[in-house]
Write an enzyme that holds these catalytic residues in place. Structure first.
Site, PDB file in Angstrom:
ATOM      1  N   GLY A  94      31.635  36.237  43.639  1.00  0.00           N
ATOM      2  CA  GLY A  94      31.932  37.619  44.019  1.00  0.00           C
ATOM      3  C   GLY A  94      31.431  38.623  43.003  1.00  0.00           C
ATOM      4  CG  ASP A 127      34.502  46.231  40.266  1.00  0.00           C
ATOM      5  OD1 ASP A 127      34.511  44.990  40.110  1.00  0.00           O
ATOM      6  OD2 ASP A 127      34.852  47.025  39.377  1.00  0.00           O
ATOM      7  NE  ARG A 178      29.844  31.088  33.607  1.00  0.00           N
ATOM      8  CZ  ARG A 178      30.934  31.351  34.336  1.00  0.00           C
ATOM      9  NH1 ARG A 178      32.051  31.738  33.749  1.00  0.00           N
ATOM     10  NH2 ARG A 178      30.897  31.255  35.639  1.00  0.00           N
ATOM     11  NE  ARG A 185      31.968  27.864  40.684  1.00  0.00           N
ATOM     12  CZ  ARG A 185      32.320  28.767  39.779  1.00  0.00           C
ATOM     13  NH1 ARG A 185      33.561  28.887  39.431  1.00  0.00           N
ATOM     14  NH2 ARG A 185      31.415  29.565  39.255  1.00  0.00           N
ATOM     15  CG  ASP A 254      38.381  29.030  41.906  1.00  0.00           C
ATOM     16  OD1 ASP A 254      39.548  28.615  42.040  1.00  0.00           O
ATOM     17  OD2 ASP A 254      38.123  30.158  41.445  1.00  0.00           O
ATOM     18  CG  ASN A 255      38.411  29.109  37.475  1.00  0.00           C
ATOM     19  OD1 ASN A 255      37.331  29.539  37.871  1.00  0.00           O
ATOM     20  ND2 ASN A 255      39.484  29.868  37.363  1.00  0.00           N
ATOM     21  CG  ASP A 264      35.749  31.451  35.263  1.00  0.00           C
ATOM     22  OD1 ASP A 264      34.626  31.846  34.917  1.00  0.00           O
ATOM     23  OD2 ASP A 264      36.241  31.681  36.378  1.00  0.00           O
TER      24      ASP A 264
HETATM   25  P1  AMP Z   1      38.034  34.029  38.613  1.00  0.00           P
HETATM   26  O1  AMP Z   1      39.470  34.379  38.562  1.00  0.00           O
HETATM   27  O2  AMP Z   1      37.202  34.825  37.628  1.00  0.00           O
HETATM   28  O3  AMP Z   1      37.789  32.568  38.497  1.00  0.00           O
HETATM   29  O4  AMP Z   1      37.506  34.506  40.029  1.00  0.00           O
HETATM   30  C1  AMP Z   1      38.066  34.082  41.232  1.00  0.00           C
HETATM   31  C2  AMP Z   1      37.307  34.677  42.380  1.00  0.00           C
HETATM   32  O5  AMP Z   1      37.421  36.099  42.392  1.00  0.00           O
HETATM   33  C3  AMP Z   1      35.810  34.409  42.366  1.00  0.00           C
HETATM   34  O6  AMP Z   1      35.398  34.259  43.698  1.00  0.00           O
HETATM   35  C4  AMP Z   1      35.245  35.657  41.767  1.00  0.00           C
HETATM   36  O7  AMP Z   1      33.887  35.859  42.125  1.00  0.00           O
HETATM   37  C5  AMP Z   1      36.139  36.713  42.357  1.00  0.00           C
HETATM   38  N1  AMP Z   1      36.188  37.938  41.544  1.00  0.00           N
HETATM   39  C6  AMP Z   1      36.817  38.112  40.353  1.00  0.00           C
HETATM   40  N2  AMP Z   1      36.641  39.367  39.904  1.00  0.00           N
HETATM   41  C7  AMP Z   1      35.869  40.014  40.804  1.00  0.00           C
HETATM   42  C8  AMP Z   1      35.331  41.338  40.921  1.00  0.00           C
HETATM   43  N3  AMP Z   1      35.556  42.268  39.982  1.00  0.00           N
HETATM   44  N4  AMP Z   1      34.590  41.621  42.008  1.00  0.00           N
HETATM   45  C9  AMP Z   1      34.358  40.702  42.959  1.00  0.00           C
HETATM   46  N5  AMP Z   1      34.831  39.463  42.925  1.00  0.00           N
HETATM   47  C10 AMP Z   1      35.583  39.096  41.861  1.00  0.00           C
HETATM   48 MG    MG Z   2      36.244  31.383  38.301  1.00  0.00          MG
END
Ligand code: AMP
Ligand code: MG
Length: 505
Positions: A94, A127, A178, A185, A254-255, A264
């Site tokens: 995202g 965003d 990165r 995953r 997913d992590n 992450d």
């Molecule tokens: P994370 O918690 O970083 O592992 O992210 C979990 C999910 O939320 C993933 O699909 C990310 O791409 C999405 N995500 C986290 N932050 C954002 C953001 N600011 N905009 C869009 N997607 C996000």
């Molecule tokens: Mg993640």
């Protein structure tokens, strides 16, 4: 192109090439004013890149997302995931993009991916952006983990964008580049399994095997063998986390990587006073991802991974074999705690200054290690310093340890057992044992208050000096140097007591 005419990166993009339909080709967003805040020169060299060339304006434009370098094929990967136990069928990149892959100097294929590079079809309400502080956190924790010998994704670069991002307040925006052995995953498998897209799932599994376990390629029974390998890697990884007091904070499926690298660094934290229930994440109300729960969660995540692979195995072996196949997969999952315990004990033995002696002494050594942890817990001892001062005791100086542990009789009782166990091994000079222990028990870990301080200076005052000083200490965790002393000390207990970490920033 580099002025010499050779490209900056020599990409070879297997994900783009081999897995069409499992991603969306996409471009990073343009940003107003790219500036390189960090370049990881040693990592760049590992990847066969030229750090000097990357430090240019052209490099900043690439790492901020404004220029797509020659040979890159940026794409957003699809994935799903269990987040805090609940299934989200569509997460995906995202705010990230896989830029491409390079084969490093060791012949290993490595992903170069962006985080914070703008919205994608997977952004949902987000965003797509990231802020300077959290991206520099990825640098600090990733480099610390690497220096501690723990498999990890690493930051290659961080570029600020000149664009504010809206969080609780406005923050300076940044993009992280990165590097990972891959971004596969558990959640990548879940995405296609949940949709019943079995052909894609098989392609993905075969790709994962080719990339991470090539010796299994084409073999019958390869999917359960992959499960087994991932279980081994995760058991080893989580054991290493536990042995440095690392709390990932958001072990959603997913992590969790297939490669066995940590990924992450969001709400992660290092424990100070030893406490198995330690949890810092502001959203982890139930303590699902508490320090002591990490091995259980890893196993739970592996069970979710197994579920995605079962249909492939059944397809290969026939419906009649289904029951046996499920039993085999279950056996792998059930074996995980044993793998973890063995890896943990291997690490603990080294931390205790003992030679690895698998087998006979296992139960007694595990009890010795466990009773040490009980002692640390009961006395509110800083995990890192406790182990470190045990090395001093090995060298013959118990005073630093006594200063940490108030319960002298309990300490003396435990030390007597430990000394007897040391004496049961081939003789080793005290200073030699201490040196061995100092090589595995870090003096420097990323202390939460130091990390916060460095990130605040960078984010709020555009002052990178504290970040750079901390980074250089973290890259040198085992040697006691006077200039690193401030990074070795725990935060005042009152500060740690209210320390919270935040997700999704
Ligand atoms: P994370 O918690 O970083 O592992 O992210 C979990 C999910 O939320 C993933 O699909 C990310 O791409 C999405 N995500 C986290 N932050 C954002 C953001 N600011 N905009 C869009 N997607 C996000
Ligand atoms: Mg993640």
């Amino acid at each position: 192109m580099h002025p010499s005419g050779s490209p900056l990166f020599r990409f070879d993009n297997s994900y783009a090439r081999d897995l069409p339909g499992l991603y969306v080709p996409w471009k990073p967003a343009e940003v107003p004013s790219p500036r390189l805040l960090f370049l990881n020169a040693p990592l760049a060299e590992e990847l066969g890149l030229d750090p000097a060339a990357l430090r240019s304006d052209a490099g900043a434009a690439i790492f901020a997302g404004n220029t797509v370098p020659d040979g890159a094929e940026p794409l957003a990967q699809a994935y799903a995931g269990h987040q805090f136990g609940g299934f989200s069928p569509q997460l995906g990149d995202g705010r990230a993009l896989l830029l491409g892959e390079v084969v490093d100097r060791q012949g290993q294929r490595r992903d170069i991916a962006f985080k914070g590079s703008g919205r994608t079809p997977f952004s949902r309400g987000g965003d797509g952006k990231a802020a300077v502080g959290p991206m520099l956190r990825e640098v600090l924790i990733g480099e610390a983990m690497h220096a501690l010998g723990i498999p990890t994704t690493r930051a290659l670069a961080v570029a600020s964008t000149g664009e504010p991002v809206v969080r609780e307040k406005l923050l300076p925006g940044a993009v992280l580049a990165r590097v990972a052995a891959s971004h596969l995953r558990v959640g990548t498998f879940q995405f296609f399994a949940a949709r019943g897209e079995q052909a894609k799932l098989r392609q993905l599994a075969d790709y994962a095997i080719a990339r991470h376990d090539p010796d299994l390629a084409g073999a019958p029974g390869r999917y359960l063998a992959l499960l087994q390998r991932v279980a081994q890697r995760q058991a080893a990884l989580v054991a290493q986390w536990m042995n440095v007091g690392f709390i990932h904070g958001v072990m959603n499926t997913d992590n969790m990587t297939i490669s066995g690298e940590t990924i992450d660094y969001g709400p992660c934290a290092f424990m100070e006073a030893y406490d198995p229930r330690a949890v810092f994440s502001s959203i982890d109300h139930q303590g699902r991802y508490a320090y002591g729960n990490q091995p259980l969660i890893a196993r739970w995540n592996l069970a979710r991974f197994a579920e995605t692979l079962l249909p492939l195995v059944v397809e290969d072996e026939g419906e009649a074999a289904a029951e046996r196949v499920v039993a085999e997969a279950t056996a792998v999952i059930d074996a995980f705690p044993g793998l973890f315990e063995a890896a943990l004990l291997r690490g603990q033995r080294a931390k205790l200054g003992l030679a690895d002696a698998p087998g006979e002494e296992d139960a007694a050594d595990a009890a010795l290690a466990n009773d040490w942890l009980v002692l640390l817990h009961a006395n509110g001892v800083d995990f890192t310093l406790g182990w470190r001062r045990l090395a001093d005791a090995a060298a013959g100086d118990e005073r630093p340890l006594q200063a940490l542990i108030a319960d002298t009789p309990a300490l003396q009782q435990w030390l007597a057992r430990w000394r007897a166990r040391c004496a049961s091994e081939a003789p080793l000079a005290p200073e030699q044992r201490a040196q061995r222990m100092r090589g595995v028990n870090p003096w420097i870990i990323p202390r939460n208050h130091r990390v916060e301080e460095a990130l605040a200076a960078a984010s709020e005052s555009d002052d990178l000096a504290p970040f750079e000083r901390l980074l250089s200490a973290l890259r040198d965790p085992y040697e006691e140097k006077p200039e690193h002393e401030p990074y070795a000390q725990p935060a005042p207990a009152a500060v740690t007591a209210c320390y919270q970490t935040f997700c999704g920033t």
